[in-house]
Design an enzyme around this catalytic site. Structure first.
Site, PDB file in Angstrom:
ATOM      1  CD  GLU A 103      -3.014   0.516   0.656  1.00  0.00           C
ATOM      2  OE1 GLU A 103      -2.638   1.457  -0.442  1.00  0.00           O
ATOM      3  OE2 GLU A 103      -4.235   0.490   0.294  1.00  0.00           O
ATOM      4  CG  ASP A 104      -0.871   5.092  -1.130  1.00  0.00           C
ATOM      5  OD1 ASP A 104      -1.554   4.056  -0.848  1.00  0.00           O
ATOM      6  OD2 ASP A 104      -0.853   5.835  -2.356  1.00  0.00           O
ATOM      7  CG  ASP A 107      -5.000   8.693   5.920  1.00  0.00           C
ATOM      8  OD1 ASP A 107      -5.823   9.261   6.786  1.00  0.00           O
ATOM      9  OD2 ASP A 107      -5.097   9.752   4.811  1.00  0.00           O
ATOM     10  CG  PHE A 156      -3.698  16.626   1.372  1.00  0.00           C
ATOM     11  CD1 PHE A 156      -4.972  14.826   1.360  1.00  0.00           C
ATOM     12  CD2 PHE A 156      -3.051  16.725  -0.003  1.00  0.00           C
ATOM     13  CE1 PHE A 156      -5.255  14.580   0.253  1.00  0.00           C
ATOM     14  CE2 PHE A 156      -3.134  16.168  -0.808  1.00  0.00           C
ATOM     15  CZ  PHE A 156      -4.621  15.031  -1.179  1.00  0.00           C
ATOM     16  CB  VAL A 157       1.693  13.948   1.272  1.00  0.00           C
ATOM     17  CG1 VAL A 157       2.433  14.565   2.958  1.00  0.00           C
ATOM     18  CG2 VAL A 157       0.822  12.306   2.089  1.00  0.00           C
ATOM     19  NE  ARG A 169      -3.685   7.954  -9.008  1.00  0.00           N
ATOM     20  CZ  ARG A 169      -3.809   7.811  -7.606  1.00  0.00           C
ATOM     21  NH1 ARG A 169      -3.167   7.330  -6.643  1.00  0.00           N
ATOM     22  NH2 ARG A 169      -5.464   7.767  -7.994  1.00  0.00           N
TER      23      ARG A 169
END
Ligand code: PRP
Length: 179
Positions: A103-104, A107, A156-157, A169
């Site tokens: 996963e990136d 959150d 927020f990135v 992206r």
């Protein structure tokens, strides 16, 4: 690399540089190579955000492995994750496999919780998670992330797979929203 970028209406500033990301990915791959030296893991890439991290990580994997893809989309506005997660499988069989989900970002953890519940139905032998970013202050579920790139604040990135309204992206560095 630029110190500051603009995507649509928002300004972002450099947060984690490419070299630092790449060095950390190398460390995570070494850890996985060691942990799975007697196994044949299946890497499950969660689209779209994990694409860049997955490609960099996989290039450093030295054990025999398989790769599968799944798409997970959490619906909400563009700056915050929501309460609904939609999964789209390609044809895949996870029974008795040693799965490593890539996963990136974790959150709230809702996407990962939904995904883990879903994959567990296929009775894999084991499941672990690798995420380039986690946000410990945002997490609302109890998911265990074994391979963590960087723990960050609830910011927020974008970049390195992460998007703002689907843009950003492709950036090799990670940027943070300028406040
Ligand atoms: C992002 C990210 C994770 C998820 C994390 O995906 O890639 O999958 O949100 O948020 P959570 O922990 O609060 O569930 P998104 O739905 O934006 O899709 P994308 O990967 O295609 O950008």
């Amino acid at each position: 690399m630029k110190n500051q970028i603009k995507i649509l209406d928002k300004e972002f500033i450099l947060f984690i540089e490419e070299e630092k990301i790449q060095n950390r990915v190398t460390q995570l791959a070494e850890q996985i190579n060691n942990d799975y030296k007697d196994k044949v893991p299946t890497f499950l890439i969660v689209l779209k955000g994990a694409l860049l991290f997955a490609a960099d990580l996989l290039k450093r994997i030295k054990v025999r492995c398989k790769v599968e893809l799944i798409s997970a989309k959490s619906y909400g506005n563009e700056m915050e994750s929501s309460g609904t997660v939609k999964l789209k499988h390609l044809e895949s069989n996870f029974k008795n496999k040693d799965i490593i989900i890539i996963e990136d970002v974790i959150d709230t953890g809702l996407t990962m919780k939904t995904l883990l519940d879903d994959i567990n139905k296929y009775e894999p032998n084991s499941i672990e998670v690798a995420a380039i970013l986690t946000k410990p202050n945002a997490i609302k579920t109890d998911v265990n992330i074994k391979y963590v790139g960087f723990e960050i604040d609830n910011l927020f990135v974008v970049g390195y797979g992460l998007d703002y309204a689907e843009f950003g992206r492709e950036l090799p560095d990670i940027y943070v929203l300028k406040v």
